[in-house]
Design a protein around this motif. Structure first.
Motif, PDB file in Angstrom:
ATOM      1  N   ALA A  79     101.635  64.480  30.089  1.00  0.00           N
ATOM      2  CA  ALA A  79     101.089  64.212  31.510  1.00  0.00           C
ATOM      3  C   ALA A  79      99.687  64.259  31.310  1.00  0.00           C
ATOM      4  O   ALA A  79      98.993  65.255  30.654  1.00  0.00           O
ATOM      5  N   SER A  80      98.914  63.566  31.948  1.00  0.00           N
ATOM      6  CA  SER A  80      97.664  63.551  32.110  1.00  0.00           C
ATOM      7  C   SER A  80      96.681  64.588  33.098  1.00  0.00           C
ATOM      8  O   SER A  80      97.895  65.348  33.713  1.00  0.00           O
ATOM      9  N   HIS A  81      95.577  64.706  33.200  1.00  0.00           N
ATOM     10  CA  HIS A  81      95.294  65.730  34.264  1.00  0.00           C
ATOM     11  C   HIS A  81      95.758  65.287  35.669  1.00  0.00           C
ATOM     12  O   HIS A  81      95.883  66.013  36.652  1.00  0.00           O
ATOM     13  N   ALA A  82      95.931  63.977  36.113  1.00  0.00           N
ATOM     14  CA  ALA A  82      96.596  63.680  37.331  1.00  0.00           C
ATOM     15  C   ALA A  82      98.144  63.912  37.292  1.00  0.00           C
ATOM     16  O   ALA A  82      98.736  62.975  37.864  1.00  0.00           O
ATOM     17  N   VAL A  83      98.373  64.900  36.566  1.00  0.00           N
ATOM     18  CA  VAL A  83      99.913  65.213  36.863  1.00  0.00           C
ATOM     19  C   VAL A  83     100.510  65.392  38.125  1.00  0.00           C
ATOM     20  O   VAL A  83     101.813  65.066  38.237  1.00  0.00           O
ATOM     21  N   HIS A  84      99.855  65.833  39.004  1.00  0.00           N
ATOM     22  CA  HIS A  84     100.478  66.043  40.515  1.00  0.00           C
ATOM     23  C   HIS A  84     100.775  64.471  40.863  1.00  0.00           C
ATOM     24  O   HIS A  84     101.433  64.387  41.863  1.00  0.00           O
ATOM     25  N   GLN A  85      99.990  63.333  40.531  1.00  0.00           N
ATOM     26  CA  GLN A  85     100.404  62.031  40.969  1.00  0.00           C
ATOM     27  C   GLN A  85     101.340  61.275  39.941  1.00  0.00           C
ATOM     28  O   GLN A  85     102.129  60.665  40.575  1.00  0.00           O
ATOM     29  N   SER A  86     101.498  61.839  38.861  1.00  0.00           N
ATOM     30  CA  SER A  86     102.316  60.985  37.747  1.00  0.00           C
ATOM     31  C   SER A  86     103.771  61.600  37.773  1.00  0.00           C
ATOM     32  O   SER A  86     104.532  61.054  37.288  1.00  0.00           O
ATOM     33  N   HIS A  87     103.483  62.976  38.017  1.00  0.00           N
ATOM     34  CA  HIS A  87     105.019  63.897  37.969  1.00  0.00           C
ATOM     35  C   HIS A  87     105.309  64.674  39.482  1.00  0.00           C
ATOM     36  O   HIS A  87     105.435  65.724  39.423  1.00  0.00           O
ATOM     37  N   PRO A  88     105.369  63.906  40.462  1.00  0.00           N
ATOM     38  CA  PRO A  88     105.258  64.546  41.696  1.00  0.00           C
ATOM     39  C   PRO A  88     106.780  65.323  41.822  1.00  0.00           C
ATOM     40  O   PRO A  88     106.590  66.298  42.527  1.00  0.00           O
ATOM     41  N   GLN A  89     107.705  64.597  41.193  1.00  0.00           N
ATOM     42  CA  GLN A  89     108.950  65.420  41.491  1.00  0.00           C
ATOM     43  C   GLN A  89     108.836  66.884  40.821  1.00  0.00           C
ATOM     44  O   GLN A  89     109.619  67.696  41.337  1.00  0.00           O
ATOM     45  N   GLU A  90     108.341  66.809  39.563  1.00  0.00           N
ATOM     46  CA  GLU A  90     108.444  68.120  38.970  1.00  0.00           C
ATOM     47  C   GLU A  90     107.510  69.235  39.443  1.00  0.00           C
ATOM     48  O   GLU A  90     107.778  70.326  39.640  1.00  0.00           O
ATOM     49  N   VAL A  91     106.408  68.605  40.268  1.00  0.00           N
ATOM     50  CA  VAL A  91     105.426  69.475  41.077  1.00  0.00           C
ATOM     51  C   VAL A  91     106.147  70.086  42.183  1.00  0.00           C
ATOM     52  O   VAL A  91     106.253  71.214  42.511  1.00  0.00           O
ATOM     53  N   VAL A  92     107.003  69.200  42.937  1.00  0.00           N
ATOM     54  CA  VAL A  92     107.540  69.704  44.146  1.00  0.00           C
ATOM     55  C   VAL A  92     108.586  70.873  43.695  1.00  0.00           C
ATOM     56  O   VAL A  92     108.907  71.714  44.162  1.00  0.00           O
ATOM     57  N   ALA A  93     109.244  70.586  42.372  1.00  0.00           N
ATOM     58  CA  ALA A  93     110.354  71.583  42.171  1.00  0.00           C
ATOM     59  C   ALA A  93     109.581  72.780  41.778  1.00  0.00           C
ATOM     60  O   ALA A  93     110.197  73.871  42.218  1.00  0.00           O
ATOM     61  N   LEU A  94     108.340  72.848  41.094  1.00  0.00           N
ATOM     62  CA  LEU A  94     107.925  74.259  40.888  1.00  0.00           C
ATOM     63  C   LEU A  94     107.261  74.715  42.494  1.00  0.00           C
ATOM     64  O   LEU A  94     107.442  76.121  42.201  1.00  0.00           O
ATOM     65  N   ILE A  95     106.872  74.021  43.208  1.00  0.00           N
ATOM     66  CA  ILE A  95     106.344  74.392  44.458  1.00  0.00           C
ATOM     67  C   ILE A  95     107.506  75.105  45.213  1.00  0.00           C
ATOM     68  O   ILE A  95     107.461  76.167  45.861  1.00  0.00           O
ATOM     69  N   GLU A  96     108.758  74.511  45.064  1.00  0.00           N
ATOM     70  CA  GLU A  96     109.937  74.889  45.858  1.00  0.00           C
ATOM     71  C   GLU A  96     110.370  76.363  45.213  1.00  0.00           C
ATOM     72  O   GLU A  96     110.713  77.081  46.054  1.00  0.00           O
ATOM     73  N   GLN A  97     110.063  76.560  43.988  1.00  0.00           N
ATOM     74  CA  GLN A  97     110.312  77.838  43.277  1.00  0.00           C
ATOM     75  C   GLN A  97     109.548  78.853  44.133  1.00  0.00           C
ATOM     76  O   GLN A  97     109.873  79.973  44.263  1.00  0.00           O
ATOM     77  N   ALA A  98     108.247  78.793  44.159  1.00  0.00           N
ATOM     78  CA  ALA A  98     107.238  79.700  44.699  1.00  0.00           C
ATOM     79  C   ALA A  98     107.604  79.631  46.150  1.00  0.00           C
ATOM     80  O   ALA A  98     107.471  81.011  46.708  1.00  0.00           O
ATOM     81  N   ALA A  99     108.070  78.728  47.086  1.00  0.00           N
ATOM     82  CA  ALA A  99     108.220  78.819  48.283  1.00  0.00           C
ATOM     83  C   ALA A  99     109.564  79.693  48.494  1.00  0.00           C
ATOM     84  O   ALA A  99     109.506  80.538  49.684  1.00  0.00           O
ATOM     85  N   ALA A 100     110.564  79.544  47.695  1.00  0.00           N
ATOM     86  CA  ALA A 100     111.533  80.605  47.823  1.00  0.00           C
ATOM     87  C   ALA A 100     111.399  82.024  47.993  1.00  0.00           C
ATOM     88  O   ALA A 100     111.805  83.017  48.374  1.00  0.00           O
TER      89      ALA A 100
END
Length: 244
Positions: free
Chosen positions: A217-238
């Motif tokens: 993943a490049s520095h723009a990982v939040h754009q190139s891998h949004p699904q994985e980013v969302v999964a990580l955010i959901e862990q924090a949100a729980a």
């Protein structure tokens, strides 16, 4: 029934606040935002001016003050330095760093970048400074170093739509870091050429974050891998939803 549809209330207790990094703006969070909205979260995207660190802190704090419930604060790149400060707000229950600076007290993004130089990156050589002290990338370097795994049209547009960022914003020492008191999650971009992946790994380990690494993943990982980013955010949100 005709008329304007009434939106459903959020399904989740936690609000997600997304904080962008340098040389970009909140539009880079679009795919992450849309996925979180589909899952029933309340989401706010901050638009920092990037004119000074204090102005960016104020912009995030302003949006944070508008939220009613517990907040998961998410930062990308330089935005990590901002959430490390603003995350001390009692509304913030969890921090998520996406290829971002998670500074210790007294550290600066500029100082840490210099300690972890990636020999594969041309970022340092291709950064330019305007006469009034704002940094930008040559477009070809932005495409190669910042957005290497984005589609060519998106990378080209972003390279020519950079949000110039004040050099001074990278030189402000961190105060007490919020990650010392609150749970954190960290995503390492494995092929990042803006922040060294080794620096990112150090940040995550030091903060005792729950860590994931996205290979290639490049520095723009939040754009190139949004699904994985969302999964990580959901862990924090729980976690944030049940935190006192």
């Amino acid at each position: 029934m005709n008329g304007i549809p009434v939106s459903s209330p959020p399904k989740h207790k936690s609000t997600i606040v997304l904080v962008h990094g340098a040389w970009t703006n909140g539009s880079g969070w679009r795919s992450v935002h849309d996925r979180l909205i589909e899952k029933g979260y309340s989401v706010s995207v901050v638009q920092q001016p990037l004119t000074s660190f204090e102005a960016d802190v104020a912009a995030v704090a302003r949006v944070l003050a508008m939220q009613a419930g517990p907040v998961v604060l998410v930062g990308h790149c330089y935005g990590g330095a901002v959430i490390t400060r603003v995350g001390n707000d009692p509304k913030v229950r969890a921090l998520v760093y996406i290829a971002a600076h998670a500074l210790e007290e007294g550290e600066t993004p500029l100082g840490n970048d210099r300690k972890f130089v990636d020999p594969a990156s041309h970022a340092g050589m291709d950064v330019r400074t305007t006469p009034d002290g704002f940094l930008y990338f040559e477009p070809s370097a932005y495409i190669e170093d910042y957005a290497a795994d984005l589609d060519s049209a998106t990378a080209h547009f972003q390279a020519h739509a950079q949000a110039l960022t004040a050099l001074g914003a990278f030189a402000v020492p961190a105060t007490h870091p919020a990650w010392k008191d609150k749970p954190s999650w960290y995503m390492v971009a494995g092929a990042d050429r803006i922040l060294s992946p080794d620096l990112e790994r150090m940040y995550g380990r030091r903060a005792r974050s729950t860590m994931v690494e996205i290979a290639g993943a490049s520095h723009a990982v939040h754009q190139s891998h949004p699904q994985e980013v969302v999964a990580l955010i959901e862990q924090a949100a729980a976690t944030a939803a049940i935190a006192p």
